[in-house]
Design an enzyme around this catalytic site. Structure first.
Site, PDB file in Angstrom:
ATOM      1  N   HIS A  53     -29.546   5.318  27.761  1.00  0.00           N
ATOM      2  CA  HIS A  53     -28.964   5.625  29.159  1.00  0.00           C
ATOM      3  C   HIS A  53     -27.871   5.774  29.565  1.00  0.00           C
ATOM      4  CE1 HIS A  53     -33.575   5.070  29.732  1.00  0.00           C
ATOM      5  NE2 HIS A  53     -33.448   6.324  30.039  1.00  0.00           N
ATOM      6  N   HIS A  62     -40.489   3.723  32.085  1.00  0.00           N
ATOM      7  CA  HIS A  62     -39.761   3.170  30.615  1.00  0.00           C
ATOM      8  C   HIS A  62     -40.027   3.942  30.007  1.00  0.00           C
ATOM      9  CE1 HIS A  62     -37.049   0.918  28.619  1.00  0.00           C
ATOM     10  NE2 HIS A  62     -35.832   0.710  29.885  1.00  0.00           N
ATOM     11  N   GLU A  65     -39.354   2.479  26.919  1.00  0.00           N
ATOM     12  CA  GLU A  65     -39.703   1.859  26.224  1.00  0.00           C
ATOM     13  C   GLU A  65     -41.369   1.420  26.316  1.00  0.00           C
ATOM     14  OE1 GLU A  65     -37.682  -1.783  25.526  1.00  0.00           O
ATOM     15  OE2 GLU A  65     -39.481  -3.084  25.252  1.00  0.00           O
ATOM     16  N   SER A 105     -29.455   3.227  33.786  1.00  0.00           N
ATOM     17  CA  SER A 105     -29.717   1.724  32.762  1.00  0.00           C
ATOM     18  C   SER A 105     -30.589   1.530  33.362  1.00  0.00           C
ATOM     19  CB  SER A 105     -28.702   1.685  31.796  1.00  0.00           C
ATOM     20  OG  SER A 105     -28.870   0.562  31.587  1.00  0.00           O
TER      21      SER A 105
END
Ligand code: F3S
Length: 292
Positions: free
Chosen positions: A41, A123, A125, A217
């Site tokens: 990001h 997100h 992840e 980010s």
């Protein structure tokens, strides 16, 4: 004006490893190199990667049989399997810390736990961890969401690696009456925790904090929140070009920190500009003194 850089700022181990390997792959691959989504990001790094031929694909089908990098956030298991099935050459750069959370989530599911992932459901992840935990996994990111989940026999909790410890503690506390057996794994990343701690300490000592990193980010955004929470006037910038001299008027000390996806060269440019302004300010003050 004094300028301080947080003792832990910028690229973490996982991002450094992925970025280095992506540039190496671009230099050695015979054909195109893809990432599914942007590698990290940070628009400045992504721009440099594009220049050497690393392209961000939106979909598995766009990759064909070319080299595809799994970025440090990881990918859901089904996506990795789809890439393998179509013959893509996979370069897995999932951060080992994230991979451990994926494996933990998969193991909890196979042991019969209802898996709760504490994190931001949008997100990548968290999407990837959920992909390993399976369709029954629940994602919560607030005490209210935690309080709303149904009771279960046994619950296993994992956390988005870049979450803050304070928020996770509150959310986990709200889960305590949801099952007689709750297994809580602290899957917070050490690198993130260290940079958050260093930012908090520095923000308490300076007047203004400059937080450097991509606007997309999440961990950079969290660093900015932490600095604001510590009472420092805080500005989030992506590059040195976004700095404004008026932020520093009458300021004795400025602190700089950066997200784990911010490369050193971007931080160095920000610090160099602050130093240049600081010297100009000193020169102006000295020449004022000399002027009768
Ligand atoms: Fe890995 Fe921690 Fe970085 S999980 S990608 S080392 S923030």
């Amino acid at each position: 004006m004094k300028i301080f850089v947080a003792s832990e700022a910028g690229f973490c181990y996982g991002v450094k490893r992925a970025t280095k390997a992506a540039f190496e792959a671009a230099a050695s691959a015979a054909g195109p190199v893809y990432t599914l989504g942007e590698l990290i990001h940070n628009p400045q790094v992504v721009g440099r990667l594009e220049k050497v031929g690393v392209r961000a694909a939106r979909d598995v089908a766009d990759v064909g049989t070319s080299t595809v990098i799994i970025r440090s956030h990881g990918l859901p298991r089904a996506t990795v399997e789809a890439l393998a099935a179509q013959g893509a050459h996979i370069l897995d750069l999932t951060c080992p810390t994230v991979k451990a959370v994926q494996q933990r989530a998969a193991a909890l599911t196979s042991e019969g736990y209802e898996v709760v992932i504490v994190g931001d459901r949008d997100h990548p992840e968290v999407e990837a961890i959920a992909g390993y935990a399976g369709p029954a996994a629940v994602i919560v990111n607030s005490e209210e969401e935690a309080a709303a989940i149904p009771r279960a026999e046994k619950i296993g909790v994992v956390m988005q690696t870049t979450h803050t410890a304070a928020a996770c503690l509150r959310i986990v506390a709200a889960l305590l009456d949801k099952a007689p057996e709750i297994l809580i794994f602290n899957t917070l990343c050490d690198a993130t925790a260290k940079s958050q701690k260093a930012a908090l300490q520095l923000a308490a000592e300076v007047d203004v904090m400059v937080v450097v990193g991509g606007r997309n980010s999440a961990n950079t955004g969290r660093l900015a929140e932490i600095c604001r929470g510590a009472g420092a006037e805080t500005h989030h910038v992506e590059t040195a070009n976004e700095l404004r001299a008026e932020w520093l008027e009458g300021v004795a000390a400025v602190g700089v920190t950066a997200g784990t996806s911010t490369p050193d060269w971007v931080i160095e440019e920000v610090v160099a500009k602050l130093k240049a302004w600081s010297l100009e300010g000193g020169e102006a003050a000295r020449s004022k003194k000399r002027t009768p």
